[in-house]
Write a protein that holds these residues in place. Sequence first.
Motif, PDB file in Angstrom:
ATOM      1  N   ASN A 158     -20.201 -24.547 -21.582  1.00  0.00           N
ATOM      2  CA  ASN A 158     -21.375 -25.358 -22.122  1.00  0.00           C
ATOM      3  C   ASN A 158     -22.892 -24.339 -22.150  1.00  0.00           C
ATOM      4  OD1 ASN A 158     -20.080 -27.763 -21.789  1.00  0.00           O
ATOM      5  ND2 ASN A 158     -20.108 -27.733 -19.575  1.00  0.00           N
ATOM      6  N   TYR A 160     -26.915 -24.625 -22.630  1.00  0.00           N
ATOM      7  CA  TYR A 160     -28.037 -25.417 -22.926  1.00  0.00           C
ATOM      8  C   TYR A 160     -29.301 -24.561 -23.292  1.00  0.00           C
ATOM      9  CZ  TYR A 160     -24.981 -28.724 -20.235  1.00  0.00           C
ATOM     10  OH  TYR A 160     -24.233 -29.439 -19.897  1.00  0.00           O
ATOM     11  N   HIS A 175     -23.477 -39.974 -17.673  1.00  0.00           N
ATOM     12  CA  HIS A 175     -22.221 -40.296 -18.160  1.00  0.00           C
ATOM     13  C   HIS A 175     -21.429 -40.030 -16.873  1.00  0.00           C
ATOM     14  CE1 HIS A 175     -22.154 -35.921 -18.384  1.00  0.00           C
ATOM     15  NE2 HIS A 175     -20.791 -35.884 -18.226  1.00  0.00           N
ATOM     16  N   ASP A 177     -17.250 -38.440 -15.898  1.00  0.00           N
ATOM     17  CA  ASP A 177     -16.216 -37.944 -16.777  1.00  0.00           C
ATOM     18  C   ASP A 177     -14.930 -38.930 -16.804  1.00  0.00           C
ATOM     19  OD1 ASP A 177     -17.989 -35.592 -16.929  1.00  0.00           O
ATOM     20  OD2 ASP A 177     -17.109 -34.858 -14.920  1.00  0.00           O
ATOM     21  N   LEU A 184     -16.478 -27.339 -11.799  1.00  0.00           N
ATOM     22  CA  LEU A 184     -17.664 -26.802 -12.505  1.00  0.00           C
ATOM     23  C   LEU A 184     -18.026 -25.800 -11.929  1.00  0.00           C
ATOM     24  CD1 LEU A 184     -19.317 -27.852 -15.212  1.00  0.00           C
ATOM     25  CD2 LEU A 184     -21.189 -28.423 -13.379  1.00  0.00           C
ATOM     26  N   HIS A 234     -23.577 -38.843 -13.829  1.00  0.00           N
ATOM     27  CA  HIS A 234     -24.464 -37.548 -13.888  1.00  0.00           C
ATOM     28  C   HIS A 234     -25.278 -37.292 -14.983  1.00  0.00           C
ATOM     29  CE1 HIS A 234     -20.291 -36.466 -14.500  1.00  0.00           C
ATOM     30  NE2 HIS A 234     -20.625 -35.532 -15.233  1.00  0.00           N
ATOM     31  N   VAL A 236     -27.581 -33.960 -17.468  1.00  0.00           N
ATOM     32  CA  VAL A 236     -28.126 -32.516 -17.147  1.00  0.00           C
ATOM     33  C   VAL A 236     -29.614 -32.815 -17.879  1.00  0.00           C
ATOM     34  CG1 VAL A 236     -28.139 -30.341 -17.921  1.00  0.00           C
ATOM     35  CG2 VAL A 236     -25.946 -31.396 -17.517  1.00  0.00           C
ATOM     36  N   ARG A 244     -29.079 -22.343 -19.923  1.00  0.00           N
ATOM     37  CA  ARG A 244     -28.273 -22.683 -18.663  1.00  0.00           C
ATOM     38  C   ARG A 244     -26.746 -22.466 -19.314  1.00  0.00           C
ATOM     39  NH1 ARG A 244     -25.865 -27.202 -16.587  1.00  0.00           N
ATOM     40  NH2 ARG A 244     -25.622 -27.188 -14.253  1.00  0.00           N
ATOM     41  N   SER A 246     -22.536 -23.326 -18.141  1.00  0.00           N
ATOM     42  CA  SER A 246     -21.599 -23.936 -17.087  1.00  0.00           C
ATOM     43  C   SER A 246     -20.205 -23.719 -17.758  1.00  0.00           C
ATOM     44  CB  SER A 246     -21.927 -25.144 -16.654  1.00  0.00           C
ATOM     45  OG  SER A 246     -22.334 -26.035 -17.666  1.00  0.00           O
ATOM     46  N   PHE A 250     -11.651 -29.783 -16.770  1.00  0.00           N
ATOM     47  CA  PHE A 250     -11.321 -31.404 -16.489  1.00  0.00           C
ATOM     48  C   PHE A 250      -9.815 -31.670 -16.584  1.00  0.00           C
ATOM     49  CE2 PHE A 250     -14.877 -30.662 -19.634  1.00  0.00           C
ATOM     50  CZ  PHE A 250     -16.078 -31.489 -19.081  1.00  0.00           C
TER      51      PHE A 250
HETATM   52  O1  LIG Z   1     -23.278 -28.606 -17.476  1.00  0.00           O
HETATM   53  C1  LIG Z   1     -23.137 -29.085 -16.620  1.00  0.00           C
HETATM   54  O2  LIG Z   1     -23.643 -28.998 -15.540  1.00  0.00           O
HETATM   55  C2  LIG Z   1     -22.347 -30.465 -16.609  1.00  0.00           C
HETATM   56  C3  LIG Z   1     -21.827 -31.019 -17.800  1.00  0.00           C
HETATM   57  C4  LIG Z   1     -20.958 -32.245 -17.638  1.00  0.00           C
HETATM   58  O3  LIG Z   1     -21.392 -33.075 -17.025  1.00  0.00           O
HETATM   59  C5  LIG Z   1     -19.882 -32.516 -18.502  1.00  0.00           C
HETATM   60  O4  LIG Z   1     -19.625 -31.520 -19.149  1.00  0.00           O
HETATM   61  O5  LIG Z   1     -19.046 -33.332 -18.270  1.00  0.00           O
END
Ligand SMILES: O=C(O)CCC(=O)C(=O)O
Length: 305
Positions: A158, A160, A175, A177, A184, A234, A236, A244, A246, A250
């Motif tokens: 990911n 951002y 959301h 998961d 993560l 959670h 972001v 950012r 990450s 999953f």
């Molecule tokens: O990027 C993140 O810190 C969390 C991303 C997230 O919650 C997700 O991909 O389900």
Amino acid sequence: MSASTTSIPVIDFQDFDPTQSQKLLQASKEWGCFRLINHSIPPTLMAEMKSVVRTLLDLPVEIKQRNKDVIAGSGYVGHSKANPLYEGLGLYDIASIDAVIEFCSQLETSPSQRETIIKYSQCVHELAMDIGRKLCRSIGIRINMDLFEGWPFQFRINKYNFTPESIGSSGVQIHTDSGFLTLLQDDDTVNGLEVMDENSGEFIAVDPLPGSILVNFGDIAKVWSNGRFCNVRHRVQCKEAAVRVSIALFVLGPKEVAVEAPPELVVDSECPRLYVPFTFEEYRKLRLSTGLRAGEALALVQNTK
Ligand SMILES: O=C(O)CCC(=O)C(=O)O
Ligand SMILES: [Fe+2]
């Protein structure tokens, strides 16, 4: 306790003694999330992977678009109206080496980048299996194979694009998961992730802790544990003007068989079965078709008997 002084639990995997085992259980129930320290992914591999991931996310969009979906949203996701700051690449199942190699060819990685991706995917997969074993042991479930054996392990990287103008806006909306749990590797310096404290209903900032892995429980963990584990909500948020990045793994759910709490976690009088048996695929489609992304879809699979 105020939001600024609350933080999520930290579990040490190096000295995983009965105290850590109790902490793991308590964190799973109260928070549905925790940070893992002293885990099995080498810090050098985490750093190398982060650097590879940054390069992939910076590729021209025409190349990123070659990363096709296997299930909805598993491949490249570009900037959208709903999430204009977000962009991601992914792969449906890192448990398949062929799928990992296919992902690398789509993105034309170098041999050394490919080696890093393969090594990282093997290490993070093994760590997820180990968490499954430790969870079973902590909650008192004996099974003669790994809890997550044969399950798909979806992988997503990911990015951002946070700018001065976007401070205060959403990177990813609230959301849960959908799967069992998520590992993560968040950004080492740029914050933004927030989890909900279910007791107070407040969002708590999850500040970076370099070298650690954040574990989040999803809807399937709540079903499997017969309501004991928290499917943490959670989001972001953009809090600073910096890119950012990450890396998420999953652990979804069983491929063909139904998700069900093991008999040890179902006690007819005190803790009857809370959910009807369903497959992860059925549940994934239910979330997609209803648009219920923050755990509300679980109400539709409740056991009413
Ligand atoms: O990027 C993140 O810190 C969390 C991303 C997230 O919650 C997700 O991909 O389900
Ligand atoms: Fe998430």
